[in-house]
Design a protein around this motif. Structure first.
Motif, PDB file in Angstrom:
ATOM      1  N   ALA A 158       0.826  -1.206   0.000  1.00 32.52           N
ATOM      2  CA  ALA A 158       0.000   0.000   0.000  1.00 32.52           C
ATOM      3  C   ALA A 158       0.859   1.253   0.000  1.00 32.52           C
ATOM      4  O   ALA A 158       0.551   2.238  -0.692  1.00 32.52           O
ATOM      5  CB  ALA A 158      -0.938  -0.008   1.203  1.00 32.52           C
ATOM      6  N   ASP A 159       1.951   1.240   0.772  1.00 33.99           N
ATOM      7  CA  ASP A 159       2.872   2.378   0.769  1.00 33.99           C
ATOM      8  C   ASP A 159       3.513   2.551  -0.609  1.00 33.99           C
ATOM      9  O   ASP A 159       3.686   3.679  -1.087  1.00 33.99           O
ATOM     10  CB  ASP A 159       3.961   2.185   1.827  1.00 33.99           C
ATOM     11  N   THR A 160       3.880   1.433  -1.236  1.00 32.09           N
ATOM     12  CA  THR A 160       4.459   1.495  -2.579  1.00 32.09           C
ATOM     13  C   THR A 160       3.449   2.049  -3.576  1.00 32.09           C
ATOM     14  O   THR A 160       3.774   2.896  -4.417  1.00 32.09           O
ATOM     15  CB  THR A 160       4.933   0.097  -3.023  1.00 32.09           C
ATOM     16  N   PHE A 161       2.219   1.587  -3.475  1.00 27.08           N
ATOM     17  CA  PHE A 161       1.141   2.081  -4.338  1.00 27.08           C
ATOM     18  C   PHE A 161       0.973   3.585  -4.158  1.00 27.08           C
ATOM     19  O   PHE A 161       0.877   4.341  -5.144  1.00 27.08           O
ATOM     20  CB  PHE A 161      -0.155   1.345  -4.006  1.00 27.08           C
ATOM     21  N   ALA A 162       0.954   4.047  -2.901  1.00 26.56           N
ATOM     22  CA  ALA A 162       0.785   5.477  -2.629  1.00 26.56           C
ATOM     23  C   ALA A 162       1.965   6.293  -3.156  1.00 26.56           C
ATOM     24  O   ALA A 162       1.787   7.423  -3.643  1.00 26.56           O
ATOM     25  CB  ALA A 162       0.612   5.702  -1.130  1.00 26.56           C
ATOM     26  N   GLU A 163       3.173   5.729  -3.066  1.00 31.28           N
ATOM     27  CA  GLU A 163       4.345   6.446  -3.585  1.00 31.28           C
ATOM     28  C   GLU A 163       4.274   6.577  -5.099  1.00 31.28           C
ATOM     29  O   GLU A 163       4.560   7.660  -5.649  1.00 31.28           O
ATOM     30  CB  GLU A 163       5.627   5.721  -3.176  1.00 31.28           C
ATOM     31  N   PHE A 164       3.862   5.526  -5.800  1.00 26.24           N
ATOM     32  CA  PHE A 164       3.721   5.640  -7.247  1.00 26.24           C
ATOM     33  C   PHE A 164       2.543   6.548  -7.611  1.00 26.24           C
ATOM     34  O   PHE A 164       2.573   7.209  -8.660  1.00 26.24           O
ATOM     35  CB  PHE A 164       3.575   4.258  -7.879  1.00 26.24           C
TER      36      PHE A 164
ATOM     37  N   ARG B  74       1.843   9.225  -5.869  1.00 26.55           N
ATOM     38  CA  ARG B  74       2.461  10.548  -5.723  1.00 26.55           C
ATOM     39  C   ARG B  74       3.257  10.920  -6.961  1.00 26.55           C
ATOM     40  O   ARG B  74       3.146  12.046  -7.473  1.00 26.55           O
ATOM     41  CB  ARG B  74       3.382  10.562  -4.495  1.00 26.55           C
ATOM     42  N   ILE B  75       4.057   9.968  -7.452  1.00 26.63           N
ATOM     43  CA  ILE B  75       4.866  10.225  -8.638  1.00 26.63           C
ATOM     44  C   ILE B  75       3.978  10.486  -9.855  1.00 26.63           C
ATOM     45  O   ILE B  75       4.183  11.447 -10.606  1.00 26.63           O
ATOM     46  CB  ILE B  75       5.811   9.036  -8.902  1.00 26.63           C
ATOM     47  N   ALA B  76       2.977   9.638 -10.045  1.00 30.50           N
ATOM     48  CA  ALA B  76       2.120   9.736 -11.226  1.00 30.50           C
ATOM     49  C   ALA B  76       1.343  11.042 -11.262  1.00 30.50           C
ATOM     50  O   ALA B  76       1.139  11.622 -12.334  1.00 30.50           O
ATOM     51  CB  ALA B  76       1.151   8.548 -11.265  1.00 30.50           C
ATOM     52  N   HIS B  77       0.923  11.510 -10.090  1.00 32.87           N
ATOM     53  CA  HIS B  77       0.090  12.711 -10.027  1.00 32.87           C
ATOM     54  C   HIS B  77       0.874  13.948  -9.596  1.00 32.87           C
ATOM     55  O   HIS B  77       0.285  14.991  -9.322  1.00 32.87           O
ATOM     56  CB  HIS B  77      -1.095  12.455  -9.094  1.00 32.87           C
ATOM     57  N   ARG B  78       2.206  13.799  -9.510  1.00 38.78           N
ATOM     58  CA  ARG B  78       3.109  14.915  -9.236  1.00 38.78           C
ATOM     59  C   ARG B  78       2.738  15.645  -7.951  1.00 38.78           C
ATOM     60  O   ARG B  78       2.626  16.886  -7.916  1.00 38.78           O
ATOM     61  CB  ARG B  78       3.126  15.876 -10.427  1.00 38.78           C
ATOM     62  N   LEU B  79       2.568  14.880  -6.897  1.00 34.37           N
ATOM     63  CA  LEU B  79       2.235  15.448  -5.597  1.00 34.37           C
ATOM     64  C   LEU B  79       3.500  15.656  -4.771  1.00 34.37           C
ATOM     65  O   LEU B  79       4.516  14.986  -4.986  1.00 34.37           O
ATOM     66  CB  LEU B  79       1.284  14.506  -4.851  1.00 34.37           C
ATOM     67  N   ARG B  80       3.440  16.534  -3.811  1.00 36.50           N
ATOM     68  CA  ARG B  80       4.597  16.796  -2.953  1.00 36.50           C
ATOM     69  C   ARG B  80       4.758  15.746  -1.864  1.00 36.50           C
ATOM     70  O   ARG B  80       5.856  15.558  -1.332  1.00 36.50           O
ATOM     71  CB  ARG B  80       4.468  18.183  -2.315  1.00 36.50           C
ATOM     72  N   ARG B  81       3.678  15.079  -1.510  1.00 38.70           N
ATOM     73  CA  ARG B  81       3.726  14.044  -0.474  1.00 38.70           C
ATOM     74  C   ARG B  81       2.846  12.880  -0.896  1.00 38.70           C
ATOM     75  O   ARG B  81       2.012  13.008  -1.793  1.00 38.70           O
ATOM     76  CB  ARG B  81       3.235  14.590   0.874  1.00 38.70           C
ATOM     77  N   ARG B  82       3.042  11.760  -0.224  1.00 35.98           N
ATOM     78  CA  ARG B  82       2.177  10.615  -0.504  1.00 35.98           C
ATOM     79  C   ARG B  82       0.737  10.921  -0.093  1.00 35.98           C
ATOM     80  O   ARG B  82       0.503  11.501   0.966  1.00 35.98           O
ATOM     81  CB  ARG B  82       2.652   9.386   0.278  1.00 35.98           C
ATOM     82  N   PRO B  83      -0.224  10.524  -0.890  1.00 38.98           N
ATOM     83  CA  PRO B  83      -1.621  10.767  -0.524  1.00 38.98           C
ATOM     84  C   PRO B  83      -2.062   9.850   0.612  1.00 38.98           C
ATOM     85  O   PRO B  83      -1.560   8.732   0.762  1.00 38.98           O
ATOM     86  CB  PRO B  83      -2.380  10.446  -1.810  1.00 38.98           C
TER      87      PRO B  83
ATOM     88  N   ILE C 100      -5.529   4.664 -11.444  1.00 46.21           N
ATOM     89  CA  ILE C 100      -4.767   3.435 -11.248  1.00 46.21           C
ATOM     90  C   ILE C 100      -3.928   3.131 -12.483  1.00 46.21           C
ATOM     91  O   ILE C 100      -2.803   2.626 -12.367  1.00 46.21           O
ATOM     92  CB  ILE C 100      -5.704   2.273 -10.882  1.00 46.21           C
ATOM     93  N   VAL C 101      -4.446   3.438 -13.674  1.00 48.02           N
ATOM     94  CA  VAL C 101      -3.622   3.309 -14.881  1.00 48.02           C
ATOM     95  C   VAL C 101      -2.356   4.139 -14.721  1.00 48.02           C
ATOM     96  O   VAL C 101      -1.246   3.689 -15.048  1.00 48.02           O
ATOM     97  CB  VAL C 101      -4.409   3.751 -16.132  1.00 48.02           C
ATOM     98  N   ALA C 102      -2.499   5.340 -14.181  1.00 47.40           N
ATOM     99  CA  ALA C 102      -1.336   6.210 -13.979  1.00 47.40           C
ATOM    100  C   ALA C 102      -0.361   5.610 -12.975  1.00 47.40           C
ATOM    101  O   ALA C 102       0.862   5.699 -13.153  1.00 47.40           O
ATOM    102  CB  ALA C 102      -1.799   7.589 -13.510  1.00 47.40           C
ATOM    103  N   VAL C 103      -0.873   4.984 -11.915  1.00 46.51           N
ATOM    104  CA  VAL C 103      -0.016   4.341 -10.912  1.00 46.51           C
ATOM    105  C   VAL C 103       0.745   3.177 -11.538  1.00 46.51           C
ATOM    106  O   VAL C 103       1.951   2.993 -11.297  1.00 46.51           O
ATOM    107  CB  VAL C 103      -0.854   3.873  -9.702  1.00 46.51           C
ATOM    108  N   LEU C 104       0.072   2.390 -12.357  1.00 42.83           N
ATOM    109  CA  LEU C 104       0.741   1.284 -13.043  1.00 42.83           C
ATOM    110  C   LEU C 104       1.786   1.810 -14.025  1.00 42.83           C
ATOM    111  O   LEU C 104       2.884   1.259 -14.136  1.00 42.83           O
ATOM    112  CB  LEU C 104      -0.296   0.419 -13.766  1.00 42.83           C
ATOM    113  N   SER C 105       1.468   2.888 -14.716  1.00 44.00           N
ATOM    114  CA  SER C 105       2.431   3.479 -15.650  1.00 44.00           C
ATOM    115  C   SER C 105       3.667   3.999 -14.924  1.00 44.00           C
ATOM    116  O   SER C 105       4.782   3.965 -15.467  1.00 44.00           O
ATOM    117  CB  SER C 105       1.778   4.619 -16.433  1.00 44.00           C
ATOM    118  N   ALA C 106       3.467   4.472 -13.689  1.00 43.09           N
ATOM    119  CA  ALA C 106       4.584   5.015 -12.908  1.00 43.09           C
ATOM    120  C   ALA C 106       5.499   3.927 -12.377  1.00 43.09           C
ATOM    121  O   ALA C 106       6.627   4.216 -11.963  1.00 43.09           O
ATOM    122  CB  ALA C 106       4.052   5.861 -11.759  1.00 43.09           C
ATOM    123  N   GLY C 107       5.015   2.659 -12.360  1.00 47.51           N
ATOM    124  CA  GLY C 107       5.903   1.575 -11.954  1.00 47.51           C
ATOM    125  C   GLY C 107       5.368   0.586 -10.949  1.00 47.51           C
ATOM    126  O   GLY C 107       6.073  -0.366 -10.583  1.00 47.51           O
TER     127      GLY C 107
END
Length: 208
Positions: free
Chosen positions: A93-99, A101-110, A187-194
């Motif tokens: 879940a932490d990994t999912f949240a980190e990706f 963050r990356i995919a949506h260009r956030l400053r912190r994990r959601p 979720i597509v964006a999260v998968l694209s981010a890695g």
């Protein structure tokens, strides 16, 4: 008689004796004391995907508290709009949240509730499951699409045909076509981010 607690990539609930590799819920209870479904298909925005066993806990399926649901694998759960659980699957879940963050260009994990708010908007169109159309080119592994009413998962250069028991056929992945995508855009964006979901064993050996 099996309960109507299996979830397909379209997000629909159905009865089938095949056993899934993940369980989850939709934020609480929406079944009756007779262990049948009500008209509702969720209790809150907290749609999660959990492991089958956690810390030796035992519970009665469709008892007093939750309407437990079961998925063939994690790509199926993601397509249906569920995210990893922060209790029993904390690391993933932490990994999912980190990706996220990356995919949506956030400053912190959601936070979980922040992701749930976005996902719930993307899941539903009225009472129906929302779908969207995109070019198949560039869609990441783990995304589900619908072809002629059948769900297929993208994996490498192939499409895997989904069934409740596993992936039973493999066909070449087409190029330069617009497809109906079942997996939610966030979720597509999260998968694209890695993010790498956990597949059913049949995904490795689907027949050609």
């Amino acid at each position: 008689m099996p309960l109507q607690n299996r979830v397909d990539p379209f997000g629909e609930l159905f009865a089938d004796p095949a056993r899934g590799t993940f369980m989850g819920n939709r934020g609480g209870r929406f079944h009756t004391p007779a262990r049948t479904l009500t008209a509702r298909r969720w209790a809150s925005r907290q749609w999660i995907c959990c492991v089958l066993a956690f810390k030796g806990r035992h519970r009665e399926v469709w008892g007093r508290f939750y309407t437990e649901l079961f998925f063939l694998d994690e790509p199926t759960a993601l397509a249906a709009g569920h995210r990893p659980c922060f209790e029993c699957r904390r690391q993933e879940a932490d990994t999912f949240a980190e990706f996220w963050r990356i995919a949506h260009r956030l400053r912190r994990r959601p936070r979980a509730a922040e992701m749930d708010q976005v996902l719930h908007r993307e899941r539903l169109q009225g009472r129906a499951q929302r779908r969207h159309r995109r070019s198949i080119d560039g869609l990441p592994d783990g995304v589900f699409i619908a072809l002629d009413g059948t769900a297929f998962a993208l994996r490498g250069d192939a499409l895997l045909r989904w069934t409740p028991e596993g992936y039973d056929a493999r066909m070449p992945r087409p190029r330069r076509v617009i497809v109906e995508v079942l997996t939610r855009p966030a979720i597509v964006a999260v998968l694209s981010a890695g993010y790498r979901p956990r597949w059913h064993a049949s995904a490795k050996g689907s027949a050609a």
